[in-house]
Design a protein around this motif. Structure first.
Motif, mmCIF file in Angstrom:
data_model
loop_
_atom_site.group_PDB
_atom_site.id
_atom_site.type_symbol
_atom_site.label_atom_id
_atom_site.label_comp_id
_atom_site.label_asym_id
_atom_site.label_seq_id
_atom_site.Cartn_x
_atom_site.Cartn_y
_atom_site.Cartn_z
ATOM 1 N N SER A 174 0.836 -1.198 0.000
ATOM 2 C CA SER A 174 0.000 0.000 0.000
ATOM 3 C C SER A 174 0.876 1.255 0.000
ATOM 4 C CB SER A 174 -0.912 0.014 1.229
ATOM 5 O OG SER A 174 -1.636 1.236 1.294
ATOM 6 N N THR A 175 0.547 2.186 -0.879
ATOM 7 C CA THR A 175 1.241 3.471 -0.887
ATOM 8 C C THR A 175 0.615 4.455 0.088
ATOM 9 O OG1 THR A 175 -0.164 4.271 -2.692
ATOM 10 C CG2 THR A 175 1.903 3.189 -3.301
ATOM 11 N N LEU A 176 -0.499 4.066 0.681
ATOM 12 C CA LEU A 176 -1.250 4.953 1.564
ATOM 13 C C LEU A 176 -1.218 4.496 3.018
ATOM 14 C CD1 LEU A 176 -3.190 7.372 1.834
ATOM 15 C CD2 LEU A 176 -5.058 5.822 1.217
ATOM 16 N N LEU A 177 -1.434 3.191 3.238
ATOM 17 C CA LEU A 177 -1.557 2.676 4.600
ATOM 18 C C LEU A 177 -0.247 2.071 5.092
ATOM 19 C CD1 LEU A 177 -5.036 0.942 4.246
ATOM 20 C CD2 LEU A 177 -4.540 3.121 5.359
ATOM 21 N N ARG A 178 0.015 2.257 6.365
ATOM 22 C CA ARG A 178 1.246 1.767 6.976
ATOM 23 C C ARG A 178 1.100 0.287 7.343
ATOM 24 N NH1 ARG A 178 3.865 5.365 11.671
ATOM 25 N NH2 ARG A 178 3.766 6.789 9.886
ATOM 26 N N THR A 179 2.201 -0.438 7.202
ATOM 27 C CA THR A 179 2.255 -1.848 7.593
ATOM 28 C C THR A 179 3.393 -2.044 8.587
ATOM 29 O OG1 THR A 179 1.486 -2.532 5.398
ATOM 30 C CG2 THR A 179 2.478 -4.216 6.787
ATOM 31 N N ASP A 180 3.110 -2.735 9.685
ATOM 32 C CA ASP A 180 4.158 -3.158 10.622
ATOM 33 C C ASP A 180 4.548 -4.587 10.263
ATOM 34 O OD1 ASP A 180 4.024 -0.816 12.413
ATOM 35 O OD2 ASP A 180 2.033 -1.595 12.916
ATOM 36 N N ARG A 181 5.809 -4.828 9.994
ATOM 37 C CA ARG A 181 6.256 -6.162 9.616
ATOM 38 C C ARG A 181 6.213 -7.096 10.835
ATOM 39 N NH1 ARG A 181 11.140 -6.827 8.496
ATOM 40 N NH2 ARG A 181 10.909 -8.544 7.010
ATOM 41 N N PRO A 182 5.529 -8.215 10.745
ATOM 42 C CA PRO A 182 5.461 -9.147 11.878
ATOM 43 C C PRO A 182 6.839 -9.611 12.346
ATOM 44 C CG PRO A 182 3.826 -9.714 10.242
ATOM 45 C CD PRO A 182 4.679 -8.659 9.618
ATOM 46 N N ALA A 183 7.784 -9.709 11.419
ATOM 47 C CA ALA A 183 9.126 -10.154 11.797
ATOM 48 C C ALA A 183 9.815 -9.172 12.735
ATOM 49 C CB ALA A 183 9.985 -10.357 10.543
ATOM 50 N N ASP A 184 9.289 -7.931 12.816
ATOM 51 C CA ASP A 184 9.880 -6.924 13.703
ATOM 52 C C ASP A 184 9.327 -6.996 15.127
ATOM 53 O OD1 ASP A 184 11.442 -5.941 11.650
ATOM 54 O OD2 ASP A 184 9.977 -4.421 11.058
ATOM 55 N N ALA A 185 8.361 -7.871 15.367
ATOM 56 C CA ALA A 185 7.828 -8.029 16.725
ATOM 57 C C ALA A 185 8.898 -8.654 17.624
ATOM 58 C CB ALA A 185 6.593 -8.928 16.707
ATOM 59 N N PRO A 186 8.859 -8.379 18.927
ATOM 60 C CA PRO A 186 9.819 -9.022 19.842
ATOM 61 C C PRO A 186 9.759 -10.544 19.713
ATOM 62 C CG PRO A 186 8.628 -7.267 20.977
ATOM 63 C CD PRO A 186 7.966 -7.441 19.637
ATOM 64 N N PRO A 277 4.220 7.760 5.714
ATOM 65 C CA PRO A 277 4.764 9.121 5.778
ATOM 66 C C PRO A 277 4.438 9.896 4.497
ATOM 67 C CG PRO A 277 6.395 7.520 6.531
ATOM 68 C CD PRO A 277 5.251 6.728 5.965
ATOM 69 N N GLY A 278 3.993 11.125 4.642
ATOM 70 C CA GLY A 278 3.666 11.959 3.494
ATOM 71 C C GLY A 278 2.263 11.803 2.978
ATOM 72 N N ALA A 279 1.525 10.805 3.475
ATOM 73 C CA ALA A 279 0.185 10.554 2.942
ATOM 74 C C ALA A 279 -0.795 11.676 3.285
ATOM 75 C CB ALA A 279 -0.355 9.222 3.467
ATOM 76 N N LEU A 280 -0.630 12.308 4.431
ATOM 77 C CA LEU A 280 -1.550 13.389 4.808
ATOM 78 C C LEU A 280 -1.501 14.524 3.793
ATOM 79 C CD1 LEU A 280 -1.384 13.808 8.701
ATOM 80 C CD2 LEU A 280 -3.356 13.179 7.310
ATOM 81 N N GLY A 281 -0.303 14.871 3.352
ATOM 82 C CA GLY A 281 -0.176 15.925 2.356
ATOM 83 C C GLY A 281 -0.823 15.549 1.036
ATOM 84 N N GLN A 282 -0.669 14.289 0.638
ATOM 85 C CA GLN A 282 -1.293 13.816 -0.594
ATOM 86 C C GLN A 282 -2.816 13.894 -0.499
ATOM 87 O OE1 GLN A 282 0.169 9.877 -1.503
ATOM 88 N NE2 GLN A 282 2.257 10.429 -0.940
ATOM 89 N N LEU A 283 -3.347 13.518 0.670
ATOM 90 C CA LEU A 283 -4.790 13.581 0.872
ATOM 91 C C LEU A 283 -5.302 15.012 0.770
ATOM 92 C CD1 LEU A 283 -5.180 11.099 3.859
ATOM 93 C CD2 LEU A 283 -6.161 10.799 1.584
ATOM 94 N N ALA A 284 -4.586 15.937 1.396
ATOM 95 C CA ALA A 284 -5.007 17.336 1.370
ATOM 96 C C ALA A 284 -5.017 17.877 -0.054
ATOM 97 C CB ALA A 284 -4.076 18.173 2.246
#
Length: 429
Positions: A174-186, A277-284
């Motif tokens: 997604s170019t709009l929504l953020r993803t947290d990578r599961p591999a980065d979990a403790p 990051p930067g998506a808010l500006g694109q939305l506006a």
């Protein structure tokens, strides 16, 4: 011992629902429906529902959530762990699902009292993403944003020392929504007993960038011929992302948007923590340049012969709504016009019937041009490669034939422990 009962969602597209039993606890992951006929519901064992220790909901889409009130009709009295955004979206989805069932001449297996009994507990207010938190005796959870829609999450659960992973609907493209990578979990994804992995696109190897180029090329052909391009999309999710991508790629082409999609844009604007990051500006920027469609007179004008070619986004991906079908009635008289279906098409829907018609009877171009909000071959490969020593990985969210083809392709590459299950199946680990 850990048991997995597939009550829906593996070997099919829809009614995601998985019962996991481990360490004396019973956990339910999602409880959705399938939009076919009068609606297909999970294959629940009603006697188990009052004994559930916890229910987890990955996101608000109907194929994951619309049977949640049914659990309370069957005697569940615990909480549903999800995010606040997901809980806030459920009301609109429930209204839409109830309307659909009623129009088909059916009845829901629950009522307003059951809906009011649903008790949500918010993962995102309990603990930040990528952090473990104990939520009960012998039960801990870690969650992350899954990139699929606002509020959607993946889940890592630890039950009496054994870990399982549920991807929910997942994408890192997604170019709009953020993803947290599961591999980065403790602790990452090492040493899992069980993983349920979104494999909705089966063995499809195409990446998002390639799909977008095909969509852009199709759009340019339509406009070069003087036609209008209709994109039926869900009111929340890929519709807003496609809107922004089209605005960036074709800044001079009129972009006409039904008002319901504008509400989705506003929700995005108010949820910066879920955005790239930067998506808010694109939305506006985009919101100031849209032509908002608010009534039948305006719809008639933009579809009239001789109107300036542009793109129209309407909020029903399967074209079940009267608005989407009236658009088709207006557009079908001109062969230069086109309708692009970008997502899943359920059996019996208006979109499926259009696609099944001979080209000579459609009246305008109707074609599929996929946009990724799930995982295909490359994505699944990357995810399972991060799961060292996972005992069993169940590939879900696709028809059984597609799941088998994906499993076989990955096994040929040397991956093991992959399962292609179907509703009603049970495994023990």
């Amino acid at each position: 011992m850990m048991q997995l009962h597939v009550w829906g969602g593996a070997g099919e597209h829809g009614r995601s629902c998985y019962l996991v039993c481990a360490g004396g606890k019973r956990l339910l992951l999602d409880c959705g429906v399938k939009r076919t006929g009068l609606g297909e519901y999970p294959l629940v064992d009603a006697s188990v529902i009052p004994q559930l220790d916890a229910v987890f909901l990955s996101h608000a889409h109907e194929d994951h959530s619309m049977a949640i009130p049914w659990l309370y009709r069957l005697g569940y009295r615990g909480v549903v762990w999800t995010t606040r955004l997901t809980a806030e979206k459920i009301e609109a989805y429930l209204a839409s699902w109830g309307s659909y069932v009623s129009k088909q001449g059916g009845a829901l297996p629950y009522d307003e009292r059951d809906i009011s009994r649903v008790d949500y507990a918010y993962l995102d207010e309990l603990t930040p993403a990528l952090e473990w938190k104990e939520i009960g005796d012998g039960l801990s959870v870690c969650w992350g944003r899954s990139g699929h829609m606002l509020g959607s999450v993946w889940l890592l659960l630890e039950v009496e020392g054994r870990r399982l992973f549920f991807s929910g609907d997942y994408t890192e493209e997604s170019t709009l929504l953020r993803t947290d990578r599961p591999a980065d979990a403790p602790g990452g994804l090492d040493g899992l007993s069980l993983a349920l992995v979104d494999a909705a696109y089966g063995p499809d190897p195409e990446r998002q960038a390639d799909k977008l180029e095909r969509l852009y090329a199709a759009a340019e052909r339509v406009w070069a011929g003087g036609g209008q391009l209709l994109l039926p999309v869900p009111p929340s999710g890929r519709g807003q992302e496609l809107l922004l991508l089209l605005r960036q790629r074709f800044p001079r082409v009129p972009l006409r948007v039904e008002a319901e999609l504008l509400r989705g844009l506003e929700q995005l604007r108010l949820s910066p923590g879920w955005l790239q990051p930067g998506a808010l500006g694109q939305l506006a920027d985009a919101m100031g340049e849209l032509e908002i469609v608010r009534g039948e007179a305006q719809r008639t004008a933009i579809c009239a012969p001789g109107a300036e070619p542009g793109v129209i986004l309407t909020g029903d991906g399967m074209m079940q709504s009267p608005v989407a079908q009236r658009y088709y009635a207006r557009l079908r008289g001109e062969a230069a016009n086109s309708i692009l279906i970008t997502g899943h098409v359920a059996r019996g829907t208006f979109a499926e019937r259009l696609l099944a018609l001979p080209e000579s009877e459609r009246g305008c171009v109707v074609e599929r041009c996929g946009f990724k909000i799930h995982q295909g071959l490359h994505d699944v490969r990357r995810m399972i490669a991060s799961m060292a020593s996972c005992h069993a990985t169940v590939l879900v969210h696709a028809p059984h034939a597609d799941t088998l083809a994906l499993r076989d392709a990955l096994e040929a590459e040397g991956y093991s422990g992959l399962l292609a299950l179907q509703p009603g199946d049970r495994i023990e680990l």
